[in-house]
Scaffold this active site. Structure first.
Site, PDB file in Angstrom:
ATOM      1  N   GLY A  31       0.835  -1.201   0.000  1.00 49.64           N
ATOM      2  CA  GLY A  31       0.000   0.000   0.000  1.00 49.64           C
ATOM      3  C   GLY A  31       0.866   1.245   0.000  1.00 49.64           C
ATOM      4  CB  SER A  32       0.061   4.726   0.855  1.00 52.02           C
ATOM      5  OG  SER A  32      -0.351   4.571   2.197  1.00 52.02           O
ATOM      6  N   GLY A  78       2.491   2.026   5.274  1.00 51.20           N
ATOM      7  CA  GLY A  78       3.626   1.146   5.583  1.00 51.20           C
ATOM      8  C   GLY A  78       4.394   1.609   6.806  1.00 51.20           C
ATOM      9  CD  GLU A  84       4.758  -3.923  -3.722  1.00 51.28           C
ATOM     10  OE1 GLU A  84       4.894  -2.754  -4.132  1.00 51.28           O
ATOM     11  OE2 GLU A  84       3.798  -4.654  -4.017  1.00 51.28           O
ATOM     12  CB  CYS A  97       3.355   0.070  -6.450  1.00 58.68           C
ATOM     13  SG  CYS A  97       3.504  -1.655  -6.770  1.00 58.68           S
TER      14      CYS A  97
HETATM   15  C1  UN1 Z   1       1.611  -3.391  -7.536  1.00 61.29           C
HETATM   16  O1  UN1 Z   1       1.269  -2.439  -8.244  1.00 61.29           O
HETATM   17  O2  UN1 Z   1       1.436  -3.361  -6.285  1.00 61.29           O
HETATM   18  O3  UN1 Z   1       5.034  -5.311 -11.994  1.00 61.29           O
HETATM   19  C2  UN1 Z   1       2.152  -4.652  -8.059  1.00 61.29           C
HETATM   20  C3  UN1 Z   1       3.832  -5.067 -12.064  1.00 61.29           C
HETATM   21  C4  UN1 Z   1       2.867  -6.095 -11.531  1.00 61.29           C
HETATM   22  C5  UN1 Z   1       2.702  -5.973 -10.065  1.00 61.29           C
HETATM   23  C6  UN1 Z   1       2.433  -4.622  -9.536  1.00 61.29           C
HETATM   24  N1  UN1 Z   1       3.351  -7.408 -11.860  1.00 61.29           N
HETATM   25  O4  UN1 Z   1       3.410  -4.041 -12.554  1.00 61.29           O
END
Ligand code: UN1
Length: 506
Positions: free
Chosen positions: A239-240, A244, A261, A295
């Site tokens: 998440g953000s 985190g 993450e 992300c």
């Molecule tokens: C995410 O956005 O939390 O590499 C994961 C990627 C994807 C996973 C993203 N396989 O864009």
């Protein structure tokens, strides 16, 4: 909108999000899931109460006692069967993900494919949880290490990957012998309950205790149950950065482990040696795919001054082709943002860009006449790296363009943000590519050459440095985060020689 996929996934209008997801609920507190696609009500999930949470933990603890004793390859067999079930349900689950989260249908299917892939990976891994053996300094001694499961793994997942990121954690944790309690995003509870329904069927058919995989639902309070709980040795949270930091502080205060993450602020460096076709495909998909809500989304493009105008023109032309609309229509490239709050965030970022002196190449803005109200246009802004807004992750399709003179300068710009998830360089020059990947290059967890910043495969370790949180999930040896290492020394002699040559005679 025809929603027959809900039935195929065992979802009702009201779903129990506690423990197994199969039993009916007594909880009076419900939260509703609305589709950002057309604003329709899809269904409700019950909010997990503290009492229900405690019951869930007890169920999970009991399940762990049995699950940990099953040989790892036998646990892998359960995961293999789940992978097969996911193959059968790929279409309906992919559709639900697309409808509940708003990503394109292709990406919804892609997410389920990631789940299937991580199952395959975990099955193989279930026979490869290797420990090292070492040469002891003492005669007739054997030294080696083994990996044991941790116990209950808490998984907090985000709305943007409502199912895949859970599976990266849960499938690996399960073959490692852990049991899981999942707290999905309150924005996408039904996709989570659907995954849980399918898994529970597999567990039941194999006579495996249901507590191997549990689910709790609610907002941050439900997440806090996990972070504060000493019975949960590992909390894996996506998440953000703000979220985190709170998770890390709470879990750290009780000396638990966290695997984080978090945010990204990912850049592509475009050098004069770049293949323009790759720049456009990798860059545009990275920036507008999932409506900029990965992300790993591309937020910044750092372009050499000699080709800056050419790249700019090509991007502006490419953005004109982007079709925005119902993500379940395969002709559309981009669906809506997750909700109205996300639209407001996006709009206020556009204002800040203008205030800080940014210049719009593609102006963006919300699209008012579409059903659901969460559709926006992707934007491109020309900026300088020192602007505040460039340091922040706005979870929306905004791409910043900036110029550089030397590759060293480009790498500095790329690294000079608080986040450190994904990065890329577009170049046909071996020297440029190697410098970017070297210790003097990208400081991110993921560094790519001639592909964009998003779309990582499950086989690699996924995660990043700095405010991204430092965790690694999914492939490579990420499994080690879900296990405890035990060093064993075994004496098969008739004496007790001490290490370091210490004498102690009685
Ligand atoms: C995410 O956005 O939390 O590499 C994961 C990627 C994807 C996973 C993203 N396989 O864009």
């Amino acid at each position: 909108m025809k929603t027959d996929f809900l039935k195929k996934l065992g979802l009702k209008k009201v779903n129990n999000g506690t423990s197994t997801g199969l039993k009916s609920t007594n909880s009076k507190v419900l939260f509703k899931s609305f589709s950002p696609v057309d604003g329709s009500y899809i269904g409700s999930a019950s909010v997990t109460t503290k009492k229900e949470y405690d019951k869930t933990v007890k169920t999970a603890q009991k399940a762990f006692e049995k699950w940990r004793l099953m040989p790892a390859p036998a646990r892998g067999e359960i995961v293999r069967q789940y992978g097969n079930e996911l193959r059968t349900h790929k279409e309906s689950l992919g559709k639900l993900v697309s409808y509940e989260m708003g990503k394109s249908l292709q990406e919804g299917y892609g997410e389920v494919q990631e789940m299937i892939d991580i199952c395959d990976f975990a099955v193989g891994l279930s026979r490869q949880l290797y420990g090292l053996s070492m040469h002891s300094e003492r005669p007739m001694h054997r030294m080696y290490e083994q990996w044991h499961p941790l116990g209950i793994v808490g998984i907090i997942s985000a709305f943007n990957f409502p199912v895949a990121v859970w599976s990266w954690n849960a499938m690996i944790a399960m073959v490692c012998g852990d049991v899981c309690i999942w707290k999905p995003s309150e924005k996408t509870p039904l996709s989570a309950i659907a995954c849980q329904n399918i898994l529970q069927k597999v567990l039941k058919a194999n006579n495996v205790p249901e507590g191997v995989s549990c689910i709790i639902n609610g907002d941050a309070t439900a997440g806090q149950y996990l972070t504060e709980d000493k019975r949960i040795p590992l909390v894996s949270a996506t998440g953000s950065t703000r979220m985190g930091k709170a998770v890390a502080a709470t879990v750290g205060a009780r000396l638990g482990k966290s695997l984080l993450e978090l945010g990204g602020n990912n850049a592509i460096i475009v050098t004069p040696k770049a293949d323009m076709k790759l720049v456009l495909t990798g860059g545009v998909f990275g920036a507008v795919g999932t409506a900029g809500q990965r992300c790993t989304s591309t937020r910044r493009m750092i372009i050499h001054e000699s080709i800056y105008d050419t790249v700019k023109k090509k991007l502006a032309t490419a953005y004109k082709q982007i079709k925005i609309g119902n993500p379940l229509d395969p002709k559309m490239h981009m669906g809506p943002l997750i909700d109205r709050d996300a639209v407001e965030n996006y709009l206020s970022a556009l204002i800040k860009i203008r205030e800080q002196g940014g210049n719009f190449l593609v102006s963006g803005g919300s699209i008012k006449n579409k059903k659901g109200g969460c559709y926006v246009k992707p934007a491109i802004a020309e900026v300088t790296p020192d602007m505040d807004i460039v340091q922040t992750e706005t979870f929306a399709p905004i791409l910043y363009l900036m110029k550089y003179k030397t590759l060293d300068q480009a790498i500095k710009i790329q690294n000079n943000v608080p986040q450190g998830l994904s990065s890329a360089i577009m170049t046909d020059s071996l020297k440029e590519a190697e410098l970017f990947l070297s210790v003097a290059g990208s400081d991110c967890g993921i560094a790519n050459v001639n592909i964009g910043t998003s779309g990582a495969e499950i086989g690699g370790a996924f995660g990043g440095e700095k405010e991204t949180g430092g965790g690694r999930e999914s492939g490579s040896d990420s499994w080690k985060a879900y296990m405890r290492r035990q060093t064993n020394t075994l004496n098969y002699s008739k004496t007790v020689p001490l290490a370091q040559g210490i004498k102690f005679d009685l």
